[in-house]
Design a protein around this motif. Structure first.
Motif, short mmCIF file in Angstrom:
data_model
loop_
_atom_site.label_atom_id
_atom_site.label_comp_id
_atom_site.label_asym_id
_atom_site.label_seq_id
_atom_site.Cartn_x
_atom_site.Cartn_y
_atom_site.Cartn_z
N ARG A 9 0.84 -1.21 0.00
CA ARG A 9 0.00 0.00 0.00
C ARG A 9 0.87 1.26 0.00
N GLU A 10 1.94 1.26 0.79
CA GLU A 10 2.84 2.41 0.82
C GLU A 10 3.55 2.60 -0.51
N LYS A 13 0.88 3.98 -3.20
CA LYS A 13 0.18 5.23 -2.91
C LYS A 13 0.51 6.35 -3.91
N PRO A 14 1.78 6.58 -4.27
CA PRO A 14 2.05 7.63 -5.26
C PRO A 14 1.42 7.33 -6.62
N GLU A 16 -1.39 5.69 -7.10
CA GLU A 16 -2.81 5.98 -6.95
C GLU A 16 -3.08 7.47 -7.12
N LEU A 17 -2.23 8.30 -6.54
CA LEU A 17 -2.42 9.75 -6.64
C LEU A 17 -2.22 10.23 -8.08
N ALA A 61 -1.90 16.66 1.40
CA ALA A 61 -1.00 15.72 2.07
C ALA A 61 -0.10 16.43 3.07
#
Length: 81
Positions: A9-10, A13-14, A16-17, A61
Motif C-alpha cells: 500500500r505504501e 500510494k504515489p 494511486e495519486l 498531504a
C-alpha cells in the motif's frame, strides 16, 4: 538499526495519486474536446487539470499531521544516519 520494509500500500500510494490526477485531467480534457472539437485546447486543459490536481493533492498531504507511529518512524530514520 532496523530497516522498515514498505508495504504494498505504501509503495502504490504515489501511483494511486497520479492515476487520480490523470483521471481528473482526462475528464477535463474530454469535456473541452466534446464542447469545442479542438484537440489542442483539450490537451492544454488536460495538462492544466492534471497539474492543478497534483498540486492540490500535495497541499492536502502536507496539511495532515503525522500520527504517533509516523513520528516515531521519522525519528528513527533521522537518527539512524
Amino acid at each position: 538499526m532496523s530497516y522498515h520494509q514498505p508495504s504494498r500500500r505504501e509503495i502504490l500510494k504515489p501511483i494511486e495519486l497520479l492515476v487520480f490526477a490523470a483521471v481528473a485531467g482526462t475528464f477535463a480534457g474530454l469535456i473541452v474536446l466534446m464542447s469545442t472539437r479542438d484537440i489542442t485546447l483539450a490537451l492544454i486543459f488536460f495538462g492544466v487539470a492534471f497539474i492543478v490536481t497534483l498540486v492540490g493533492i500535495a497541499m492536502f498531504a502536507l496539511s495532515v499531521k503525522p500520527g504517533d507511529l509516523e513520528k516515531k518512524d521519522i525519528h528513527e530514520q533521522d537518527s539512524g544516519h
